[in-house]
Design a protein around this motif. Structure first.
Motif, short mmCIF file in Angstrom:
data_model
loop_
_atom_site.label_atom_id
_atom_site.label_comp_id
_atom_site.label_asym_id
_atom_site.label_seq_id
_atom_site.Cartn_x
_atom_site.Cartn_y
_atom_site.Cartn_z
N SER A 149 0.84 -1.19 0.00
CA SER A 149 0.00 0.00 0.00
C SER A 149 0.88 1.25 0.00
O SER A 149 1.70 1.44 0.91
CB SER A 149 -0.90 0.02 1.24
OG SER A 149 -1.45 1.30 1.44
N ILE A 150 0.72 2.07 -1.01
CA ILE A 150 1.50 3.31 -1.08
C ILE A 150 1.15 4.22 0.10
O ILE A 150 2.02 4.88 0.67
CB ILE A 150 1.28 4.02 -2.43
CG1 ILE A 150 1.89 3.17 -3.54
CG2 ILE A 150 1.88 5.41 -2.42
CD1 ILE A 150 1.60 3.65 -4.94
N CYS A 151 -0.09 4.21 0.52
CA CYS A 151 -0.51 5.00 1.68
C CYS A 151 0.21 4.52 2.94
O CYS A 151 0.77 5.34 3.68
CB CYS A 151 -2.02 4.90 1.87
SG CYS A 151 -2.64 5.80 3.30
N ASP A 152 0.24 3.23 3.17
CA ASP A 152 0.94 2.68 4.33
C ASP A 152 2.43 3.03 4.28
O ASP A 152 3.03 3.38 5.29
CB ASP A 152 0.79 1.16 4.39
CG ASP A 152 -0.62 0.71 4.77
OD1 ASP A 152 -1.48 1.56 5.04
OD2 ASP A 152 -0.84 -0.51 4.78
N LEU A 153 3.01 2.92 3.10
CA LEU A 153 4.42 3.22 2.92
C LEU A 153 4.71 4.69 3.21
O LEU A 153 5.70 5.02 3.87
CB LEU A 153 4.83 2.85 1.50
CG LEU A 153 6.30 2.80 1.16
CD1 LEU A 153 7.05 1.84 2.06
CD2 LEU A 153 6.48 2.41 -0.30
N ILE A 201 2.94 6.75 5.14
CA ILE A 201 2.77 6.97 6.58
C ILE A 201 4.00 6.47 7.33
O ILE A 201 4.57 7.18 8.17
CB ILE A 201 1.51 6.26 7.11
CG1 ILE A 201 0.23 6.86 6.52
CG2 ILE A 201 1.47 6.24 8.64
CD1 ILE A 201 -0.14 8.23 7.01
N ALA A 202 4.44 5.25 7.04
CA ALA A 202 5.59 4.67 7.73
C ALA A 202 6.85 5.50 7.49
O ALA A 202 7.64 5.73 8.41
CB ALA A 202 5.81 3.23 7.28
N ASN A 203 7.04 5.96 6.27
CA ASN A 203 8.22 6.76 5.95
C ASN A 203 8.21 8.09 6.71
O ASN A 203 9.23 8.48 7.29
CB ASN A 203 8.31 7.00 4.45
CG ASN A 203 9.57 7.75 4.08
OD1 ASN A 203 10.68 7.31 4.34
ND2 ASN A 203 9.40 8.92 3.48
N GLU A 204 7.08 8.77 6.72
CA GLU A 204 6.99 10.05 7.44
C GLU A 204 7.24 9.86 8.93
O GLU A 204 7.97 10.63 9.55
CB GLU A 204 5.64 10.73 7.21
CG GLU A 204 5.45 11.27 5.81
CD GLU A 204 6.38 12.41 5.44
OE1 GLU A 204 6.90 13.12 6.33
OE2 GLU A 204 6.60 12.60 4.22
N CYS A 205 6.62 8.84 9.50
CA CYS A 205 6.81 8.58 10.93
C CYS A 205 8.27 8.24 11.22
O CYS A 205 8.85 8.76 12.18
CB CYS A 205 5.89 7.46 11.40
SG CYS A 205 4.14 7.93 11.43
N ASP A 206 8.87 7.42 10.40
CA ASP A 206 10.25 7.02 10.60
C ASP A 206 11.19 8.22 10.50
O ASP A 206 12.15 8.34 11.26
CB ASP A 206 10.65 5.96 9.57
CG ASP A 206 12.01 5.36 9.84
OD1 ASP A 206 12.26 4.93 10.98
OD2 ASP A 206 12.84 5.35 8.91
N GLU A 210 4.27 0.35 14.94
CA GLU A 210 3.15 -0.15 14.12
C GLU A 210 1.83 0.46 14.58
O GLU A 210 1.01 0.87 13.75
CB GLU A 210 3.08 -1.68 14.18
CG GLU A 210 4.25 -2.38 13.52
CD GLU A 210 4.36 -2.11 12.03
OE1 GLU A 210 3.33 -2.06 11.34
OE2 GLU A 210 5.51 -1.95 11.56
N GLN A 211 1.63 0.53 15.88
CA GLN A 211 0.39 1.11 16.42
C GLN A 211 0.30 2.60 16.09
O GLN A 211 -0.77 3.09 15.72
CB GLN A 211 0.32 0.91 17.93
CG GLN A 211 0.15 -0.53 18.34
CD GLN A 211 0.29 -0.73 19.84
OE1 GLN A 211 1.00 0.02 20.53
NE2 GLN A 211 -0.39 -1.75 20.37
N LEU A 212 1.40 3.32 16.23
CA LEU A 212 1.40 4.75 15.91
C LEU A 212 1.16 4.99 14.42
O LEU A 212 0.44 5.92 14.04
CB LEU A 212 2.72 5.40 16.35
CG LEU A 212 2.88 5.56 17.86
CD1 LEU A 212 4.33 5.89 18.21
CD2 LEU A 212 1.94 6.62 18.40
N CYS A 213 1.74 4.14 13.58
CA CYS A 213 1.50 4.27 12.14
C CYS A 213 0.04 3.99 11.81
O CYS A 213 -0.56 4.69 10.97
CB CYS A 213 2.41 3.32 11.35
SG CYS A 213 4.13 3.86 11.28
#
Length: 96
Positions: free
Chosen positions: A16-20, A22-27, A40-43
Motif C-alpha cells: 500500500s502506497i498510503c501505508d508506505l 505513513i511509515a516513511n513520514e513517521c520514521d 506499528e500502532q502509531l502508524c
C-alpha cells in the motif's frame, strides 16, 4: 529505478502506497524511541487520522504525534493512541 518501475514493483508486491508514505513520514520525523509494536500502532493511528481528515498530509500527522510526545506536555504513546480521532485531526491541522 524509474518511477514506473517503482510503481510496478509496489503493485507486484501488493504494498500500500498510503501505508508506505505513513511509515516513511513517521520514521523520518519521530524523535523518540519506541518499540516495533508501538511504531506499528502509531502508524496505524496516523493512517486513521490521515484518511479520516478531508485535507491532511502524512507529514502533518507525524509532526503532530512527535510534538505531543517530545515537546507538548510529554504525552505517552498510550495517550496518543487513545486520543479522539477528531481531536487528533484538529491538532494535526496546525502542521499543514
Amino acid at each position: 529505478m524509474k518511477f514506473r518501475e517503482q510503481l510496478n514493483k509496489v503493485q507486484e508486491l501488493n504494498i500500500s502506497i498510503c501505508d508506505l508514505e505513513i511509515a516513511n513520514e513517521c520514521d523520518c520525523i519521530f524523535e523518540f524511541d519506541c518499540t516495533e509494536e508501538e511504531f506499528e500502532q502509531l502508524c496505524e493511528f496516523a493512517k486513521t487520522v490521515y484518511l479520516k481528515a478531508e485535507i491532511m498530509t502524512a507529514n502533518a500527522v507525524a509532526k503532530m504525534i512527535n510534538e505531543l510526545i517530545v515537546y507538548s506536555g510529554g504525552y505517552s504513546i498510550e495517550q496518543v493512541l487513545s486520543m479522539d480521532i477528531w481531536q487528533a485531526i484538529e491538532k494535526a491541522s496546525y502542521y499543514l
